[in-house]
Design an enzyme around this catalytic site. Structure first.
Site, mmCIF file in Angstrom:
data_model
loop_
_atom_site.group_PDB
_atom_site.id
_atom_site.type_symbol
_atom_site.label_atom_id
_atom_site.label_comp_id
_atom_site.label_asym_id
_atom_site.label_seq_id
_atom_site.Cartn_x
_atom_site.Cartn_y
_atom_site.Cartn_z
ATOM 1 N N GLU A 20 0.823 -1.202 0.000
ATOM 2 C CA GLU A 20 0.000 0.000 0.000
ATOM 3 C C GLU A 20 0.866 1.265 0.000
ATOM 4 O OE1 GLU A 20 -0.362 -2.617 1.934
ATOM 5 O OE2 GLU A 20 -2.479 -3.180 2.100
ATOM 6 N N SER A 32 22.430 -7.147 -20.292
ATOM 7 C CA SER A 32 21.044 -6.854 -20.637
ATOM 8 C C SER A 32 20.971 -5.656 -21.573
ATOM 9 C CB SER A 32 20.230 -6.590 -19.383
ATOM 10 O OG SER A 32 20.805 -5.552 -18.630
ATOM 11 N N GLU A 41 28.634 -7.091 -1.131
ATOM 12 C CA GLU A 41 27.604 -6.709 -0.163
ATOM 13 C C GLU A 41 27.372 -7.730 0.941
ATOM 14 O OE1 GLU A 41 24.570 -6.358 -3.144
ATOM 15 O OE2 GLU A 41 23.350 -7.823 -2.095
ATOM 16 N N CYS A 58 29.475 -4.687 -9.658
ATOM 17 C CA CYS A 58 29.189 -3.257 -9.664
ATOM 18 C C CYS A 58 28.988 -2.809 -8.230
ATOM 19 C CB CYS A 58 28.020 -2.912 -10.558
ATOM 20 S SG CYS A 58 26.647 -4.027 -10.451
ATOM 21 N N GLU A 83 32.270 -1.184 -12.167
ATOM 22 C CA GLU A 83 31.730 0.175 -12.229
ATOM 23 C C GLU A 83 32.892 1.137 -11.972
ATOM 24 O OE1 GLU A 83 29.476 1.455 -8.675
ATOM 25 O OE2 GLU A 83 27.880 1.785 -10.120
ATOM 26 N N HIS A 134 23.399 4.407 -14.725
ATOM 27 C CA HIS A 134 22.358 4.667 -13.723
ATOM 28 C C HIS A 134 21.572 5.929 -14.030
ATOM 29 C CE1 HIS A 134 25.377 2.074 -11.851
ATOM 30 N NE2 HIS A 134 24.323 1.470 -11.364
ATOM 31 N N CYS A 164 27.334 -1.167 -16.218
ATOM 32 C CA CYS A 164 26.439 -2.255 -15.796
ATOM 33 C C CYS A 164 25.496 -2.574 -16.949
ATOM 34 C CB CYS A 164 25.672 -1.835 -14.532
ATOM 35 S SG CYS A 164 24.822 -3.204 -13.701
HETATM 36 N N1 GLN Z 1 24.270 -9.221 -16.693
HETATM 37 C C1 GLN Z 1 23.471 -8.394 -15.855
HETATM 38 C C2 GLN Z 1 22.816 -7.305 -16.690
HETATM 39 O O1 GLN Z 1 23.393 -6.854 -17.608
HETATM 40 C C3 GLN Z 1 24.288 -7.773 -14.764
HETATM 41 C C4 GLN Z 1 23.453 -6.894 -13.838
HETATM 42 C C5 GLN Z 1 24.135 -6.455 -12.564
HETATM 43 O O2 GLN Z 1 25.323 -6.469 -12.439
HETATM 44 N N2 GLN Z 1 23.387 -5.981 -11.593
HETATM 45 O O3 GLN Z 1 21.717 -6.897 -16.434
HETATM 46 ZN ZN ZN Z 2 26.329 -4.408 -12.652
#
Ligand code: GLN
Ligand code: ZN
Length: 802
Positions: A31, A481, A653, A691, A713, A742, A774
């Site tokens: 929500e 991607s 992370e 990244c 990155e 980004h 990325c």
């Molecule tokens: N291979 C993924 C993409 O290009 C890598 C994404 C990522 O590092 N968060 O979307």
């Molecule tokens: Zn990435």
């Protein structure tokens, strides 16, 4: 003035026997996300948003009471519209210079003086999301969780102030407003939750405007004054207890040395305890063990401490000795995982803790962290295999567990015999379930040797790959991607709902792959990708194809702001029933003579972005995933795919919060990646991608991944990391990103070339690649095509000049 009680000093009401440190804020049906996003799009005005949020808070408090958290201070008041750290930042007016105009004035509309430091609600959102050239506050991971907070930026001049009375009119409905809201409704007083001063300082960073030599601790006195006023405001509103979240104390990986952190803890809480107009203070040390911070806290006058007994162990009697007369919340129910608590083990831990505590300490049962990391209610997961569902506990089930345990502790095990028996029965059923331990998988892991994690020496691989691919200097590629257009999403959704049959879906994806391959050829990229159109998410895609995972219908958790994710649940041994990516990659390769890079997500990232089982060590899970991916790598090779990328963006992370735990983590995590890739022939080029910056923290580990090519990155920091890479002795190929994907901004050819030149200067051209930061899935084609054109042009130019 004080509404809640007769005293004009610190209240003395005890904490209830059972409590939770926090509860999901997004709402069972997201929500809050819906209302906030509607507001951003201009479809819900501020009053409407605040009304929706108030309804959600009211419903949450009612829900928690109906689940049994009935006493005063039992229910946490931890609502915030976007982020709990931002809540403090905006309430104190601690905005960086670029947002200075958002401070104060907003309140003058309702007759207030205008010198309130806080922001309007839209100001709060602006700081979180940025506006035009004014970048949002940086976002980063909250401890080792998948929640992201906004990093405060502080310098000598940053406002750090709080005006008592502000809470009552706070347009961001902060903790004081929430206490008053409950009081107005005639409810038991809740327990406001606020990020504590030590953690706030440790999580902040000096702003760009800070003078050389500025230390965040230089601002301690101002920060404390602001917290002091906030405490007074909470007290005046009637709060009996306030919870200060101090998770930073469980980590020793801060730039401030531990002795200084401990001194800070001592000074801050001695100061806080000396205030007379305040609620009782509960300091919550979640996400690990407080360690040597516990006796320091005990030496101050804080009224209570919350211990994380899931991530941290039982403290020694010696460390607990100082807690005489204090309240202790024993966090034995995990706020991080989705599994039923082992009630018997938890009761044992509680009993041992009670024995170790001084006699007059008051013990309550609680969660280890806020429940913000888990979904609301497992009862709603009607599509789940009922056996698996019976092993799970989401937030609402965990609320029930803390109460069972509190009863068991107070009245003895007999009082909860039924619950203990039921838990033991489910636990035995789980252990015996055929998918939980697959002999084939366990045997395969047990048979692994170092050789399985070792490829041919890099020099040999490099020679074989040079001969095979004939790539130019500074080869160009992307991270995987391509933009996920509305049509792609529509086709995927239609296929999922059964409205588009398999053949139609395959045709649609093939068309997309062909489009992406032709585009890359036309752009002149050297190593192509298929574009990942078939993937909803880089982890869930694999989770759905591997045995050992289930996915949920309603299992949303907040990732940041209004963004939620629905992690898969890894419950059993992992096996790969069939190839997962081969057909798509093979189709892409069939369309072109250029090499097409296969694209996999690595074991550590799959684990980090799922809910992982709690019944075996994580190192075993990582190896099982490594083995499944290894089979995929072999099948890709057989299908003629010569370059394979295994993404590990999450390796940084999940790095442990304690330095001493890092080596063993890195050993098994790196080992699982090497298992996934270790079977690849010398002539197969293995790439990896990381990244979320901070490459320097894990550079050693990344070196040990032994990938032939690593993309990272680097554009936002303008390649600043590269001299450190050279110095480290990292020898293999590197693709430092030259385009910050980004943002929709298109980098010019000059800009890309300049970054590449900087990279060449640091590392030499022979081992460099040119690529974006990325994947491009969140970008639109408009900026993607132009940016990639500039990137390729820049690579050509730098190639010619070197
Ligand atoms: N291979 C993924 C993409 O290009 C890598 C994404 C990522 O590092 N968060 O979307
Ligand atoms: Zn990435």
């Amino acid at each position: 003035m004080r509404a809640g009680g007769p005293t004009d000093t610190v209240p003395t009401a005890p904490l209830p026997d059972a409590t939770i440190l926090g509860y999901p804020r997004i709402g069972p049906d997201r929500e809050l996300k819906r209302a906030v996003e509607a507001h951003w799009r201009g479809r819900l005005d501020e009053a409407g948003l605040r009304r929706a949020a108030a309804e959600l808070r009211t419903a949450t408090r009612a829900r928690l009471r109906s689940l049994g958290l009935t006493g005063a201070s039992a229910v946490p008041a931890d609502f915030t519209y976007y982020d709990q750290v931002l809540q403090v930042t905006t309430a104190f007016g601690a905005l960086p210079e670029r947002f200075a105009d958002l401070r104060g004035g907003a309140l003058s509309a309702d007759g207030s003086s205008g010198d309130y430091p806080g922001t309007s609600l839209d100001g709060y959102f602006t700081v979180a999301r940025g506006r035009g050239e004014d970048a949002a506050l940086e976002m980063t991971k909250w401890l080792d969780s998948n929640y992201h907070y906004l990093v405060p930026e502080i310098d000598e001049r940053t406002v750090l102030d709080y005006v008592p009375g502000f809470g009552a009119v706070d347009p961001a409905d902060g903790p004081v407003a929430q206490v008053l809201e409950a009081a107005r409704a005639g409810e038991q007083v809740p327990r406001p939750v606020v990020v504590g001063p030590v953690t706030y300082l440790l999580l902040a960073k000096p702003s760009d405007a800070a003078a050389d030599g500025f230390a965040l601790t230089d601002r301690l006195a101002d920060l404390l004054a602001a917290y002091g006023h906030l405490l007074a405001d909470l007290w005046a509103a009637g709060a009996e207890w306030v919870q200060f979240d101090e998770p930073a104390l469980v980590s020793d990986a801060w730039s401030l040395p531990r002795e200084e952190v401990l001194r800070l803890v001592h000074d801050v809480y001695t100061w806080v305890a000396a205030i007379t107009e305040r609620p009782q203070v509960l300091v919550a040390g979640s996400y690990g063990s407080l360690g040597d911070a516990l006796p320091v806290l005990a030496s101050t006058g804080v009224d209570g401490v919350a211990l994380d007994l899931v991530a941290g162990g039982l403290p020694s009697a010696e460390d607990l000795a100082g807690l005489a007369g204090r309240s202790v919340v024993a966090g034995v129910v995990s706020g991080r995982n989705v599994w039923r608590t082992d009630l018997d083990a938890a009761l044992t831990a509680l009993e041992s803790l009670r024995e170790r505590l001084p006699e007059d300490a008051r013990l309550s049962v609680g969660t280890s962290t806020s429940l913000q990391h888990v979904p609301h209610d497992v009862e709603r997961e009607t599509d789940l295999d009922p056996a698996i569902r019976s092993w799970l506990a989401f937030a609402d089930q965990k609320v029930a567990e803390v109460q069972v345990l509190a009863r068991g502790l107070a009245e003895g095990r007999d009082a909860v015999a039924e619950e203990l028996a039921e838990d033991a029965r489910l636990r035995a059923e789980r252990a015996a379930h055929p998918g939980v331990a697959r002999a084939g998988v366990r045997d395969a892991v047990a048979a692994l040797t170092g050789a399985d994690r070792t490829r041919a020496p890099y020099e040999e691989r490099r020679a074989a790959q040079t001969e095979r691919f004939h790539l130019p200097l500074l080869p160009t590629t992307t991270i995987g991607s391509f933009p996920q257009t509305a049509e792609i999403r529509r086709d995927r959704a239609a296929h999922r709902r059964g409205e588009l049959d398999d053949a139609g879906y395959e045709q649609a994806m093939h068309a997309e792959i062909e489009r992406v391959v032709r585009l890359q050829e036309e752009l002149g990229l050297d190593v192509l990708v298929h574009g990942e159109a078939e993937r909803n998410d880089m982890v869930q895609y694999f989770a759905e194809l591997l045995d050992g995972f289930v996915t949920t219908q309603h299992g949303w958790v907040q990732s940041y702001g209004s963004r939620c994710t629905r992690p898969s649940i890894l419950w059993g041994d992992v096996a790969r029933p069939a190839p997962m990516t081969v057909a798509w990659s093979q189709y892409a390769q069939s369309l072109t003579d250029k090499p097409v890079k296969g694209m996999l997500t690595g074991p550590v990232t799959i684990m980090a972005w799922s809910f992982v089982r709690d019944d075996v060590p994580r190192s075993l899970v990582a190896d099982e995933l490594g083995l499944a991916l290894r089979e995929e790598v072999a099948d890709l090779e057989s299908a003629g795919i010569g370059i394979i990328q295994v993404d590990e963006p999450a390796i940084r992370e999940t790095l442990p919060l304690r330095l001493a735990d890092r080596e063993s983590y890195l050993t098994w995590s790196v080992g699982s990646f090497r298992l996934a890739t270790g079977g690849a022939a010398p002539a197969t080029q293995v790439h990896t991608h990381l990244c979320y910056s901070e490459f320097d923290v894990v550079i050693d580990a990344v070196d040990h991944l032994d990938a032939d090519v690593t993309s990272i990155e680097a554009s936002r920091s303008r390649m600043d990391i590269l001299p450190a890479v050279a110095e480290h002795g990292f020898e293999r190929q590197l693709g430092p990103g030259v385009w910050d994907i980004h943002s929709p901004r298109v980098p010019s050819t000059d800009e890309c070339a300049e970054l590449l030149e900087r990279a060449v200067a640091a590392l030499g051209i022979e081992r460099l690649w040119a690529n974006p930061d990325c994947g491009l899935k969140t970008r639109a084609y408009e900026e993607t095509v132009e940016s990639l054109r500039h990137l390729v042009d820049a690579a050509h130019r730098v190639r010619a000049e070197n």
